[in-house]
Design a protein around this motif. Structure first.
Motif, mmCIF file in Angstrom:
data_model
loop_
_atom_site.group_PDB
_atom_site.id
_atom_site.type_symbol
_atom_site.label_atom_id
_atom_site.label_comp_id
_atom_site.label_asym_id
_atom_site.label_seq_id
_atom_site.Cartn_x
_atom_site.Cartn_y
_atom_site.Cartn_z
ATOM 1 N N ASP A 95 0.853 -1.188 0.000
ATOM 2 C CA ASP A 95 0.000 0.000 0.000
ATOM 3 C C ASP A 95 0.888 1.236 0.000
ATOM 4 O OD1 ASP A 95 -2.433 -1.458 0.262
ATOM 5 O OD2 ASP A 95 -2.043 -1.681 2.414
ATOM 6 N N VAL A 96 0.675 2.129 -0.934
ATOM 7 C CA VAL A 96 1.370 3.415 -0.971
ATOM 8 C C VAL A 96 0.321 4.477 -0.687
ATOM 9 C CG1 VAL A 96 2.717 5.021 -2.346
ATOM 10 C CG2 VAL A 96 3.093 2.558 -2.579
ATOM 11 N N VAL A 97 0.440 5.105 0.472
ATOM 12 C CA VAL A 97 -0.604 5.975 1.010
ATOM 13 C C VAL A 97 -0.072 7.400 1.125
ATOM 14 C CG1 VAL A 97 -2.163 6.352 2.962
ATOM 15 C CG2 VAL A 97 -1.481 4.014 2.328
ATOM 16 N N GLY A 98 -0.882 8.362 0.774
ATOM 17 C CA GLY A 98 -0.465 9.738 0.953
ATOM 18 C C GLY A 98 -1.364 10.697 0.219
ATOM 19 N N PRO A 99 -1.107 12.005 0.368
ATOM 20 C CA PRO A 99 -1.873 13.009 -0.366
ATOM 21 C C PRO A 99 -1.475 12.994 -1.839
ATOM 22 C CG PRO A 99 -0.098 14.051 0.853
ATOM 23 C CD PRO A 99 -0.093 12.609 1.253
ATOM 24 N N ALA A 100 -2.249 13.652 -2.653
ATOM 25 C CA ALA A 100 -2.032 13.638 -4.104
ATOM 26 C C ALA A 100 -0.637 14.107 -4.475
ATOM 27 C CB ALA A 100 -3.087 14.508 -4.779
ATOM 28 N N SER A 101 -0.103 15.090 -3.757
ATOM 29 C CA SER A 101 1.215 15.634 -4.091
ATOM 30 C C SER A 101 2.311 14.595 -3.980
ATOM 31 C CB SER A 101 1.541 16.824 -3.183
ATOM 32 O OG SER A 101 1.685 16.399 -1.832
ATOM 33 N N ALA A 102 2.143 13.625 -3.106
ATOM 34 C CA ALA A 102 3.135 12.569 -2.939
ATOM 35 C C ALA A 102 2.916 11.438 -3.937
ATOM 36 C CB ALA A 102 3.086 12.026 -1.513
ATOM 37 N N LEU A 103 1.661 11.032 -4.111
ATOM 38 C CA LEU A 103 1.387 9.875 -4.967
ATOM 39 C C LEU A 103 1.712 10.143 -6.424
ATOM 40 C CD1 LEU A 103 -1.891 8.357 -3.484
ATOM 41 C CD2 LEU A 103 0.491 8.089 -2.766
ATOM 42 N N VAL A 104 1.537 11.391 -6.881
ATOM 43 C CA VAL A 104 1.814 11.694 -8.281
ATOM 44 C C VAL A 104 3.290 11.471 -8.608
ATOM 45 C CG1 VAL A 104 2.293 14.166 -7.947
ATOM 46 C CG2 VAL A 104 1.345 13.345 -10.130
ATOM 47 N N LEU A 105 4.150 11.591 -7.606
ATOM 48 C CA LEU A 105 5.584 11.384 -7.813
ATOM 49 C C LEU A 105 5.952 9.900 -7.888
ATOM 50 C CD1 LEU A 105 6.928 14.029 -5.262
ATOM 51 C CD2 LEU A 105 6.672 14.296 -7.737
ATOM 52 N N CYS A 106 5.055 9.046 -7.438
ATOM 53 C CA CYS A 106 5.368 7.616 -7.313
ATOM 54 C C CYS A 106 4.819 6.770 -8.456
ATOM 55 C CB CYS A 106 4.805 7.079 -6.002
ATOM 56 S SG CYS A 106 5.512 7.842 -4.518
ATOM 57 N N ARG A 107 3.770 7.205 -9.089
ATOM 58 C CA ARG A 107 3.029 6.323 -10.007
ATOM 59 C C ARG A 107 3.885 5.831 -11.169
ATOM 60 N NH1 ARG A 107 -2.364 6.383 -8.564
ATOM 61 N NH2 ARG A 107 -3.044 8.192 -7.329
ATOM 62 N N ASP A 108 4.775 6.662 -11.681
ATOM 63 C CA ASP A 108 5.573 6.258 -12.840
ATOM 64 C C ASP A 108 6.701 5.302 -12.475
ATOM 65 O OD1 ASP A 108 4.000 7.787 -14.478
ATOM 66 O OD2 ASP A 108 5.372 9.495 -14.548
ATOM 67 N N TRP A 109 6.915 5.043 -11.184
ATOM 68 C CA TRP A 109 7.985 4.160 -10.751
ATOM 69 C C TRP A 109 7.478 2.750 -10.455
ATOM 70 C CZ3 TRP A 109 13.098 5.772 -10.453
ATOM 71 C CH2 TRP A 109 13.300 7.132 -10.670
ATOM 72 N N VAL A 110 6.239 2.493 -10.765
ATOM 73 C CA VAL A 110 5.616 1.190 -10.495
ATOM 74 C C VAL A 110 5.256 0.528 -11.818
ATOM 75 C CG1 VAL A 110 3.633 0.039 -9.454
ATOM 76 C CG2 VAL A 110 4.745 1.939 -8.258
ATOM 77 N N GLY A 111 5.673 -0.728 -11.975
ATOM 78 C CA GLY A 111 5.353 -1.452 -13.197
ATOM 79 C C GLY A 111 3.876 -1.794 -13.269
ATOM 80 N N PRO A 112 3.370 -2.063 -14.475
ATOM 81 C CA PRO A 112 1.927 -2.322 -14.642
ATOM 82 C C PRO A 112 1.447 -3.561 -13.902
ATOM 83 C CG PRO A 112 3.154 -2.822 -16.650
ATOM 84 C CD PRO A 112 4.100 -2.103 -15.751
ATOM 85 N N ASP A 113 2.330 -4.503 -13.651
ATOM 86 C CA ASP A 113 1.927 -5.731 -12.959
ATOM 87 C C ASP A 113 2.353 -5.766 -11.499
ATOM 88 O OD1 ASP A 113 0.825 -6.739 -15.345
ATOM 89 O OD2 ASP A 113 2.811 -7.464 -15.987
ATOM 90 N N ASP A 114 2.944 -4.674 -11.011
ATOM 91 C CA ASP A 114 3.358 -4.644 -9.608
ATOM 92 C C ASP A 114 2.128 -4.656 -8.702
ATOM 93 O OD1 ASP A 114 5.968 -4.567 -10.260
ATOM 94 O OD2 ASP A 114 6.361 -2.514 -9.597
ATOM 95 N N PRO A 115 2.170 -5.444 -7.615
ATOM 96 C CA PRO A 115 1.029 -5.495 -6.691
ATOM 97 C C PRO A 115 1.022 -4.303 -5.734
ATOM 98 C CG PRO A 115 2.744 -6.968 -5.940
ATOM 99 C CD PRO A 115 3.239 -6.396 -7.247
ATOM 100 N N VAL A 116 0.970 -3.100 -6.315
ATOM 101 C CA VAL A 116 1.001 -1.871 -5.528
ATOM 102 C C VAL A 116 -0.356 -1.195 -5.601
ATOM 103 C CG1 VAL A 116 2.026 0.422 -5.300
ATOM 104 C CG2 VAL A 116 3.475 -1.548 -5.871
ATOM 105 N N ARG A 117 -0.889 -0.846 -4.436
ATOM 106 C CA ARG A 117 -2.176 -0.161 -4.357
ATOM 107 C C ARG A 117 -1.942 1.268 -3.877
ATOM 108 N NH1 ARG A 117 -6.892 -0.207 -0.088
ATOM 109 N NH2 ARG A 117 -5.197 -0.708 1.358
ATOM 110 N N PHE A 118 -2.357 2.241 -4.665
ATOM 111 C CA PHE A 118 -2.243 3.641 -4.271
ATOM 112 C C PHE A 118 -3.507 4.070 -3.530
ATOM 113 C CE2 PHE A 118 0.807 3.393 -7.739
ATOM 114 C CZ PHE A 118 1.891 4.065 -7.194
ATOM 115 N N VAL A 119 -3.300 4.657 -2.366
ATOM 116 C CA VAL A 119 -4.425 5.100 -1.538
ATOM 117 C C VAL A 119 -4.254 6.594 -1.275
ATOM 118 C CG1 VAL A 119 -5.691 4.784 0.623
ATOM 119 C CG2 VAL A 119 -4.512 2.828 -0.437
ATOM 120 N N GLU A 120 -5.027 7.401 -1.970
ATOM 121 C CA GLU A 120 -4.949 8.851 -1.769
ATOM 122 C C GLU A 120 -5.776 9.238 -0.551
ATOM 123 O OE1 GLU A 120 -6.281 12.921 -4.094
ATOM 124 O OE2 GLU A 120 -5.477 11.241 -5.290
#
Length: 441
Positions: A95-120
């Motif tokens: 789980d990658v949790v945070g406000p929009a300003s933080a999550l926008v910096l992370c999304r491009d570093w995760v592969g399409p099949d990575d089991p990562v869930r973004f929680v804004e």
């Protein structure tokens, strides 16, 4: 909970690697960017220095399942960590949790099949992450980020902590939300020290004290709360002065690599061992940093005509808080038994030397008097009614002393150290300024 402080410094750390100010030149503790690892499962912020800090402190991040970002500033968001994780073929969910300003910096570093869930998240949210309940609170920070920086109230079972970095004086809504929380630990940023004209949304020492007072008044901070200052920078005074100022608020500076365990019984007797210039005295003083009054038992005495020793004594005295009482004595057993406030004894080696001098061991080699003194000291250490910290030299790792007197001293100090360690709740070995906690037998 177990909270490992991966870093306790500001964006540029403390000391700043490009700075030669008095604060940076006198820094005895190196602090990296503020972040923490909770139970090896949850990361509180993850700037570019955090992954390497975890390895440095003997931890792997492969068990991390939740990362909580407070805001999008670069020292709190190091998205390369997500790529590092991907390269290992990690298959566990994250789980990658945070406000929009933080999550926008992370999304491009995760592969399409990575089991990562973004929680804004936003202030007022209440989310469940595995065993943790996370309440999201407003920070006074980050107008350049869209004003979406957040703070975290994290609980697991009966343990509850407040992660409050970065922020200036807390918004009214946050103060209302934490009222009555009775936190086990509060990690509150204190960036600017005595520099009060910074004009930023951070704390300096006066505003830090005011915020802690508000938290106490509301019941968020109670008698047993460990209030730890983090996000420290070179705008602060030296470690000893900072420790004394924070102690007035019942707080203390955090240190990189420190493990905070809410609810754990505080060690009442601690032995700190180390070689020359290992940082043992500074560490021992830090253990009592939150105490308003400490009796410092200085066993080295005054050496007439020895200017080098006099300078050592002067420097030690200068870094102690003004509220500490220094007692020059070798009658430590009596002082330990009669103690009414926490005691710091520095050090066993000079005490043993003085007792051997007193009994003229160097002349006739008779040890009966010294052995009786050691027995009495151990009994008094065991019976001391207050928190007590003792410093001693670790002399058994070097070459064999060439003189019989040196070998005798080494052997007796080894025996004394072992006996005091056996009667201590905690034993720490200092190596190159780094504390190593020794396990009980």
């Amino acid at each position: 909970m177990e909270i490992l402080l991966l870093g306790t410094g500001s964006a540029d750390g403390w000391p700043n690697p490009f700075c030669r100010c008095d604060s940076c030149r006198s820094a005895e503790v190196v602090r990296g960017q503020t972040a923490a690892l909770v139970d090896d499962v949850l990361l509180l912020d993850c700037g570019p220095e955090a992954p390497r800090a975890a390895v440095r402190y003997g931890r792997s991040l492969d068990t991390v399942r939740h990362i909580l970002f407070t805001h999008g500033h670069w020292d709190h968001v190091g998205p390369m960590a997500l790529l590092m994780r991907h390269w290992t073929g990690a298959g566990a969910p994250l789980d990658v949790v945070g406000p929009a300003s933080a999550l926008v910096l992370c999304r491009d570093w995760v592969g399409p099949d990575d089991p990562v869930r973004f929680v804004e998240v936003a202030p007022g949210d209440d989310v469940r992450l595995g065993d943790y309940r996370v309440r999201v609170l407003a920070a006074a920070h980050g107008s350049d980020l869209g004003a979406d920086a957040v703070l975290y109230d994290v609980s697991r079972g009966a343990d509850r902590i407040f992660w409050a970095t970065d922020t200036g004086p807390l918004p009214d809504a946050t103060l209302a939300a934490v009222a009555g929380a009775g936190y086990d630990a509060v990690f509150l940023e204190e960036t600017f020290g005595n520099h009060t004209g910074h004009g930023t949304e951070h704390h300096d020492l006066p505003s830090f004290a005011a915020t802690v007072a508000q938290l106490r008044a509301s019941g968020a901070v109670v008698e047993g709360t460990d209030v730890v200052a983090v996000h420290l920078s070179h705008h602060n005074p030296n470690e000893v002065e900072l420790t004394a100022v924070l102690a007035d608020s019942g707080a203390r500076p955090g240190r990189d690599g420190e493990v905070v365990t809410p609810g754990q019984r505080r060690a009442t007797r601690t032995l700190v061992l180390g070689g020359v210039r290992s940082g043992k005295s500074a560490h021992a003083e830090g253990l009592l940093a939150g105490e308003a009054k400490v009796t410092y038992l200085a066993t080295g005495g005054v050496r007439e005509g020895d200017t080098e020793w006099a300078e050592r004594v002067r420097l030690h005295r200068a870094r102690r808080p003004a509220s500490w009482q220094t007692v020059e004595t070798i009658e430590v057993a009596e002082a330990l038994r009669a103690a009414e406030s926490p005691v710091l004894l520095d050090c066993l080696g000079t005490w043993l030397t003085a007792r051997m001098d007193l009994h003229r061991v160097w002349d006739d080699g008779a040890l009966d008097g010294v052995n009786r003194d050691i027995d009495e000291f151990v009994d008094a250490w065991r019976a001391c009614p207050t928190v007590a910290v003792a410093v001693s030299n670790e002399v058994g790792s070097g070459v064999v002393p060439p003189a019989a007197s040196g070998r005798l001293f080494r052997d007796l100090l080894g025996v004394l150290n072992a006996r005091i360690a056996a009667e201590s709740d905690d034993v720490v070995l200092m190596v190159a300024g780094r504390p190593l906690r020794l396990p009980a037998q």
